[in-house]
Write an enzyme that holds these catalytic residues in place. Structure first.
Site, short mmCIF file in Angstrom:
data_model
loop_
_atom_site.label_atom_id
_atom_site.label_comp_id
_atom_site.label_asym_id
_atom_site.label_seq_id
_atom_site.Cartn_x
_atom_site.Cartn_y
_atom_site.Cartn_z
CD GLU A 7 -3.17 0.98 1.99
OE1 GLU A 7 -3.86 1.58 2.55
OE2 GLU A 7 -3.60 -0.18 2.16
CG ASP A 103 -2.90 -1.02 5.51
OD1 ASP A 103 -1.65 -1.53 5.57
OD2 ASP A 103 -3.21 -0.14 5.89
CE1 TYR A 301 -4.54 -3.75 8.83
CE2 TYR A 301 -6.69 -4.01 10.07
CZ TYR A 301 -5.86 -3.37 8.83
OH TYR A 301 -6.36 -2.82 7.73
#
Length: 682
Positions: A7, A103, A301
């Protein structure tokens, strides 16, 4: 060759390092059978209205509502160079398959799928789905890649969210702007969020304080309070009558209290805790958390909405505690026999990602910035609590009789402090029938208004009503403040006149959280495969038409709170104040006139060629120019930068460039940026 799409460059660099793709090229890494490249956030976005039909470039009611037959994507100008790099790599003949390594969430899926769809990538696609950025997690993730088709529902939900925001946001905002000749922005999530703040303000405005008196009775067991709210005279009379009389224990009820350690944080709760303890904004917390995840690799995360863990993590708990050894000696001790309660492991309550916990990466607290250490501390302390005993205490509730009055008082004996920062204690015990003396005092009290919402309590309301997701709520609150719809005073959020006016102009259905919460529930249903994007978008299209029609037919009068008494020198209309990142601008309120200037002179580091004092920037008919407020000398900016009177050094040029650049927040979506730019022209 395997084509890996991350990303952002920093993540791509880390993936390349772990995969041993060591040959650095322009915009990618190559080696060991991998090509690792990246996006820069979004490389593509949904087309703007004028890209579908030229007549939609005009801001008029005749073009509303704008509902394309099919929404399409287009490259962003500022990232075309990186898109060309990805396109070149995707067309290479030696590509075996592509790997989505953006992500692991709804927006990350959209970033990658936009790119692969736009490039018409024909090779198979696989998905890297990891919950931490440690080397071990990355290697394990690449060893267990999943077919991209497993995430098709997630992509459809992300696409539906983007299309819904385009349809509602652009149409309603344009309709409001055209109707009321002011830059007014409304959206399916931000408008009901703003309404929460307004509703709380209304409660405070209508609140009427009342004064009352209560009797407090200090006893060896603690302070008991008479429940009645009394007038001052009643309180004085009752105190005189009861003074000197003994209290008698008429009932004693004992209860064992057991409190288990709390679950790990999800993003929403962590943002609330950081706001309450450190006054961090939700956006600030998310940015710090992202650094701890990507750069430091110390937490899992960030954008998770679950507080539970999966059963397969149980075997890793000892290693995670050992990795925290330099942060806490307690963690090292707990790592010897890591026994967490069974209730924290619940696969059924974990969605895309489990709760926020430390990784197996060893932490060095001295390497962390102050803000990073604060956020890490919240996560680490909550995690260590899981391996401590439950808090246990005995609570005895005594019912006391004082003449004809009944009072209650509680005592607590802490038997096992467990995870709480307290010590064992033993409270005195009395049998039924025992008597004791008390000291009676009168306490004057006043009813208090409801507290204003702060960012923590607003996050709680958004979560309760299902507005947005943990990943988007911080941006929504941030945008409302930057748009001038609400502001922050200390820790409290307050409405601005512009925000109050906006809520009166918007259809009540868009103000209510119910409609938007239902839409968000449908997006989650798309993720789960329970409904489809076309079904959802058809409903959004119908709602868009209804919302625009309501604005067209509205008879509500709008009083522009930013309109000044200053007149435009070109057309005579009144000037409107508009805050910008480099100061307040005065813009003509006439939609046909484009006059604007800064309200206040901008002091620069440019020196006057006559008296060498710092000069200010002013706006005139021929553009911006320098003026010395000391001697009155003026200089054109072009001459000052390159002519014989130029005295702007390199540092000053950089400052001026920075001052006049239009900085864009890295988390801002391209659609939001485009809408903002379009609104700024009005």
């Amino acid at each position: 060759m395997k084509l890996v799409l991350a990303e952002k460059p920093s993540v791509g660099q880390e993936l390349a390092r772990v995969l041993k793709a060591t040959q650095k090229q322009n915009g990618y890494y190559e080696g060991n059978g991998y090509l690792v490249t990246w996006s820069l956030g979004h490389l593509l976005t949904l087309k703007m209205p004028e890209q579908y039909h030229p007549e939609w470039a005009e801001w008029t009611f005749d073009t509303l509502p704008m509902i394309p037959e099919k929404l399409a994507i287009t490259p962003l100008k500022e990232t075309r160079k990186q898109l060309a790099v990805v396109k070149h790599l995707a067309k290479r003949a030696d590509i075996e398959y592509g790997i989505i390594a953006t992500d692991a969430g709804r927006e990350g899926e959209l970033v990658a799928r936009y790119i692969f769809d736009y490039l018409e990538f024909k090779r198979p696609l696989k998905r890297l789905w990891i919950s931490s950025q440690t080397d071990a997690a990355i290697r394990d993730g690449f060893a267990h890649l999943r077919p991209a088709a497993e995430f098709e529902h997630l992509y459809q939900a992300a696409l539906a969210r983007a299309e819904a925001d385009w349809l509602v946001g652009l149409n309603v905002s344009r309709a409001l702007t055209v109707k009321y000749h002011d830059s007014l922005s409304a959206g399916r999530v931000q408008t009901p969020t703003l309404a929460f703040v307004a509703a709380q303000e209304a409660k405070i405005a209508h609140f009427k304080p009342q004064t009352f008196y209560k009797l407090n009775v200090a006893t060896p067991l603690g302070t008991a309070v008479l429940a009645q709210q009394l007038t001052q005279t009643e309180a004085e009379q009752l105190r005189q009558r009861l003074t000197g009389q003994p209290l008698t224990v008429v009932k004693a009820t004992a209860k064992q209290t057991v409190e288990q350690p709390p679950l790990p944080y999800d993003l929403n709760e962590l943002q609330q805790a950081a706001n309450q303890q450190y006054d961090f904004s939700p956006k600030q917390t998310l940015n710090v958390l992202q650094r701890l995840y990507e750069r430091e690799k110390l937490v899992t995360y960030p954008r998770t909405d679950s507080r539970y863990l999966t059963h397969d993590l149980e075997a890793t708990m000892g290693a995670r505690l050992q990795a925290m050894g330099r942060y806490s000696k307690t963690a090292a001790q707990l790592s010897r026999h890591p026994q967490a309660p069974a209730y924290i492991y619940n696969d059924a309550k974990v969605g895309d990602h489990y709760g926020l916990i430390p990784t197996e990466q060893a932490v060095d607290p001295l390497r962390l910035e102050a803000d990073e250490l604060k956020i890490y501390r919240l996560i680490a302390e909550r995690f260590m609590d899981l391996f401590k005993p439950a808090y246990q205490a005995e609570v005895i509730t005594y019912t006391l009789k004082l003449d004809t009055q009944t009072l209650k008082v509680k005592t607590t004996s802490v038997q096992e402090p467990g995870f709480k920062a307290t010590t064992p204690s033993t409270a005195p015990k009395l049998a039924v029938g025992a008597t004791l003396q008390g000291q009676i005092t009168i306490k004057k009290q006043q009813t208090t208004p409801p507290a204003r919402l702060n960012e923590a309590t607003l996050l709680g309301k958004m979560d309760h009503y299902g507005l947005g997701t943990p990943a988007t709520r911080a941006d929504i609150i941030d945008k409302l403040q930057h748009a001038g719809s609400m502001s922050k005073h200390g820790r409290e959020l307050v409405m601005t006149p512009k925000g109050q006016s906006l809520l009166k102009l918007v259809n009540p259905d868009l103000v209510s959280p119910d409609l938007t919460a239902r839409w968000e529930a449908q997006l989650q249903a798309i993720e789960k495969g329970q409904t489809t994007r076309p079904v959802f978008i058809n409903e959004i299209k119908a709602e868009t038409k209804r919302l625009v029609l309501a604005i067209k037919q509205s008879t509500t009068v709008y009083q522009d709170p930013n309109l000044t008494q200053k007149k435009c020198p070109e057309c005579g209309h009144r000037l409107r104040e508009r805050p910008t990142k480099v100061g307040v601008k005065l813009q003509c309120s006439n939609p046909e006139c484009h006059y604007s200037r800064f309200r206040d002179p901008k002091v620069t580091n440019h020196r006057c060629s006559q008296c060498h004092k710092k000069m200010v920037i002013l706006s005139g008919a021929k553009g911006d120019y320098f003026k010395c407020q000391n001697c009155g000398n003026t200089e054109q900016m072009s001459a000052a930068k390159g002519g014989r009177h130029a005295r702007v050094n390199k540092r000053e040029q950089q400052q001026l460039l920075k001052q006049y650049s239009k900085a864009q927040a890295p988390e801002e979506s391209p659609l939001a940026a485009a809408l903002k730019a379009a609104m700024a022209k009005k």
